[in-house]
Design a protein around this motif. Structure first.
Motif, short mmCIF file in Angstrom:
data_model
loop_
_atom_site.label_atom_id
_atom_site.label_comp_id
_atom_site.label_asym_id
_atom_site.label_seq_id
_atom_site.Cartn_x
_atom_site.Cartn_y
_atom_site.Cartn_z
N UNK A 14 0.84 -1.20 0.00
CA UNK A 14 0.00 0.00 0.00
C UNK A 14 0.88 1.25 0.00
N UNK A 15 0.42 2.27 -0.71
CA UNK A 15 1.15 3.52 -0.76
C UNK A 15 0.38 4.60 0.00
N UNK A 16 1.11 5.55 0.51
CA UNK A 16 0.52 6.63 1.29
C UNK A 16 -0.11 7.68 0.40
N UNK A 17 0.39 7.82 -0.81
CA UNK A 17 -0.11 8.84 -1.72
C UNK A 17 -0.16 8.24 -3.12
N UNK A 18 -1.24 8.49 -3.83
CA UNK A 18 -1.38 7.93 -5.17
C UNK A 18 -0.35 8.48 -6.15
N UNK A 19 0.25 9.59 -5.81
CA UNK A 19 1.28 10.15 -6.68
C UNK A 19 2.60 9.42 -6.54
N UNK A 20 2.72 8.56 -5.54
CA UNK A 20 3.95 7.83 -5.28
C UNK A 20 3.86 6.41 -5.83
N UNK A 21 5.02 5.80 -6.09
CA UNK A 21 5.06 4.40 -6.51
C UNK A 21 4.80 3.50 -5.31
N UNK A 22 4.21 2.36 -5.55
CA UNK A 22 3.97 1.41 -4.47
C UNK A 22 5.30 0.83 -3.97
N UNK A 23 5.45 0.63 -2.69
CA UNK A 23 6.67 0.00 -2.18
C UNK A 23 6.66 -1.51 -2.45
N UNK A 24 7.83 -2.08 -2.57
CA UNK A 24 7.96 -3.52 -2.79
C UNK A 24 7.91 -4.22 -1.43
N UNK A 25 6.92 -5.10 -1.25
CA UNK A 25 6.84 -5.89 -0.03
C UNK A 25 7.62 -7.20 -0.16
N UNK A 26 7.62 -7.78 -1.35
CA UNK A 26 8.32 -9.05 -1.55
C UNK A 26 8.64 -9.24 -3.02
N UNK A 27 9.72 -9.96 -3.28
CA UNK A 27 10.12 -10.32 -4.64
C UNK A 27 10.82 -11.66 -4.60
N UNK A 28 10.54 -12.52 -5.57
CA UNK A 28 11.18 -13.84 -5.65
C UNK A 28 11.53 -14.13 -7.11
N UNK A 29 12.70 -14.75 -7.30
CA UNK A 29 13.11 -15.13 -8.65
C UNK A 29 14.04 -16.33 -8.59
N UNK A 30 14.06 -17.10 -9.68
CA UNK A 30 14.98 -18.22 -9.83
C UNK A 30 16.22 -17.66 -10.52
N UNK A 31 17.24 -17.33 -9.72
CA UNK A 31 18.43 -16.68 -10.26
C UNK A 31 19.27 -17.64 -11.08
N UNK A 32 19.45 -18.84 -10.62
CA UNK A 32 20.20 -19.88 -11.32
C UNK A 32 19.47 -21.20 -11.17
N UNK A 33 19.97 -22.20 -11.86
CA UNK A 33 19.35 -23.52 -11.75
C UNK A 33 19.43 -24.03 -10.32
N UNK A 34 20.47 -23.61 -9.58
CA UNK A 34 20.67 -24.11 -8.22
C UNK A 34 20.49 -23.02 -7.16
N UNK A 35 19.84 -21.91 -7.51
CA UNK A 35 19.72 -20.81 -6.54
C UNK A 35 18.41 -20.06 -6.77
N UNK A 36 17.70 -19.85 -5.67
CA UNK A 36 16.50 -19.02 -5.67
C UNK A 36 16.74 -17.85 -4.73
N UNK A 37 16.34 -16.67 -5.14
CA UNK A 37 16.50 -15.47 -4.33
C UNK A 37 15.13 -14.93 -3.95
N UNK A 38 15.00 -14.57 -2.66
CA UNK A 38 13.77 -13.97 -2.17
C UNK A 38 14.11 -12.70 -1.40
#
Length: 513
Positions: free
Chosen positions: A186-210
């Motif tokens: 949630x953002x405090x003002x509609x003129x602002x970008x939403x903050x990132x609460x979480x992000x996940x990606x498969x960086x490599x075949x043997x590594x996941x980043x959260x």
């Protein structure tokens, strides 16, 4: 029109009907006379007939007028004028890109809001969603931080997340098609970008980043993924078709193509392989505990023959170059020898009259005419036995190639190797010159067998790499390890003890949001 008479029926044209009264001495009005003249005038006669006549010149004048008219109205060959103006700025480019249709694997980002029309009524206030979950895809040639900005992440959060991911692995190593699972808060003002609460990606075949936000700060968690690297071994009967049988057994198409190329270096695939022979294919293979699998390159090519010698070939890197070696440590053969210089053959091996000494004597090699300073190449691999000045040969290099064979190169302008050095096929060993007893720039090339010169055109080298000593021991150890893998072992259920990933993040993994 026609008329009847005692001599038969005749046809009278319209022009004749008008002009005929004039021939009888009658007169016509001027308008009729003008029409008669126009009708009788032929502006486009056949220029192939009556050349030089009045009608021919009249047609020629008509042709000239048409040519001049075409030339006068020709628009020219200059560039067409076009509208000029500034290129698209960043905002216009993003809006235009949003309208493009692209696969998700290549970074398609359709879905941006278009400009409102007159029928749109703006709301005074709209309810704010507590959070937004979305998936962004890294496109080919795309930037990691740019994907985040395109997904609605603010510049500050995007830079922080990029730094966190870069601390775990180089951003350039992220493959195209990598998906980023984002949760924007949630953002405090509609003129602002939403903050990132979480992000996940498969960086490599043997590594996941959260990445998650904890107490206002973005924190990175590295989650290793257990990977089984047991090679995939596929065996089966050749039958009617080696390719179809291997495909039916589960071998990837590219691995079979590589396998057939390796076999072709040792035997005839169409003639020497029987239906009862057994193919043996081993390829690199990786399985992740999350279920994904990747098939790699061919590492072993075997053929158990019902009649004849079995074939066992292993890919091995020797001298910085990967090639296929037999189980005995013998590498692939290279047929023939390369040309010693780019030039024409000017004198052959045999008896001849010496151009300087003036009497007939044995010419122990071939002469190649070439420009002064042209590079001279080693015809095949070997060791330099002599490099220096040698009588009538001038600047001279002799190379030993093994098996009693050697080669000599004379009349060089400059020598590029030293005695005792190892040379490879095609390596520059000197340059064409005119040193020694020579009438002009050329290369005197000789071939020796057991120290005696032979006709170079009668020799065809066959070079084969041979592993020895520690290299041979390491090769055989790898061969034994690979061939001990049971067929289908790479597909067995994985039994991997998962380590707890609850260690607190380090200071390097915790940055303020």
């Amino acid at each position: 029109m026609s008329y009847g008479g005692t001599s038969g029926t005749a046809t009278l044209s319209l022009t004749d009907a008008i002009v005929a009264p004039l021939r009888d001495g009658d007169t016509l009005p001027w308008r009729d006379r003008w029409q008669a003249t126009i009708h009788s005038l032929d502006l486009v006669p056949d220029l192939g007939c009556d050349i030089g006549s009045r009608s021919w010149w009249r047609g020629f004048a008509t042709l000239g007028v048409l040519i001049l008219s075409a030339a006068a109205t020709f628009p020219g060959m200059g560039a067409l004028p076009g509208a000029s103006g500034p290129m698209l700025d960043a905002n216009d480019w993003e809006m235009a890109r949003a309208q493009a249709i692209m696969p998700l694997a290549y970074g398609g980002d359709t879905g941006l809001h278009m400009a409102a029309t007159d029928s749109v009524q703006p709301l005074a206030a709209s309810p704010e969603r507590p959070h937004i979950e979305l998936t962004a895809t890294l496109g080919q040639g795309d930037g990691f931080e740019r994907v985040l900005l395109r997904s609605g992440v603010g510049e500050g959060d995007a830079a922080t997340i990029a730094n966190l991911v870069a601390s775990a692995m180089p951003l350039g190593d992220l493959e195209a098609g990598t998906q980023l699972n984002l949760k924007l808060g949630r953002r405090m003002d509609k003129a602002l970008a939403r903050p990132v609460d979480a992000l996940a990606l498969r960086a490599r075949f043997d590594l996941r980043l959260e990445i998650e936000r904890v107490d206002g700060a973005l924190t990175l968690h590295r989650i290793p993924i257990a990977v089984d690297t047991t090679p995939l071994r596929i065996r089966g009967r050749v039958g009617d078709s080696l390719y179809r049988s291997a495909r039916a057994a589960g071998a990837p198409a590219k691995a079979i193509e590589a396998y057939l190329k390796v076999l072709a270096t040792q035997l005839s695939v169409g003639r020497d392989i029987g239906a009862d022979d057994q193919f043996d294919i081993i390829i690199d293979y990786r399985r992740a505990e999350t279920g994904e699998a990747e098939a790699g390159k061919l590492i072993y090519a075997g053929l158990d023959r019902a009649s004849g010698k079995d074939l066992r070939m292993l890919a091995w890197t020797q001298g910085g170059r990967q090639q296929w070696f037999e189980a005995s440590g013998v590498g692939q053969s290279r047929q023939g020898m390369s040309a010693p210089v780019h030039g024409r053959l000017s004198s052959h091996f045999g008896m001849r009259r010496h151009p300087i000494l003036g009497y007939v004597r044995m010419h122990s090699g071939n002469d190649y005419g070439a420009a002064y300073g042209s590079p001279i190449f080693a015809v095949t691999d070997g060791r330099v036995d002599y490099a220096g000045r040698k009588g009538g040969y001038g600047n001279y290099v002799r190379i030993q190639h093994g098996g009693g064979l050697g080669s000599g190169y004379g009349h060089m302008s400059r020598i590029a190797v030293r005695s005792g050095a190892s040379v490879k096929r095609g390596q520059v060993i000197g340059y064409v010159g005119n040193s020694g007893l020579s009438t002009g720039p050329h290369l005197h090339f000789e071939i020796y067998r057991n120290g005696r010169p032979v006709d170079p055109s009668s020799v065809r080298y066959v070079t084969r790499a041979q592993l020895e000593g520690s290299a041979l021991a390491a090769f055989r150890a790898k061969l034994n390890t690979v061939t001990r893998v049971a067929p289908g072992a790479a597909l067995a259920p994985m039994h991997i003890a998962k380590a707890a990933n609850t260690a607190p993040p380090s200071e390097a993994d915790r940055l303020p949001g």
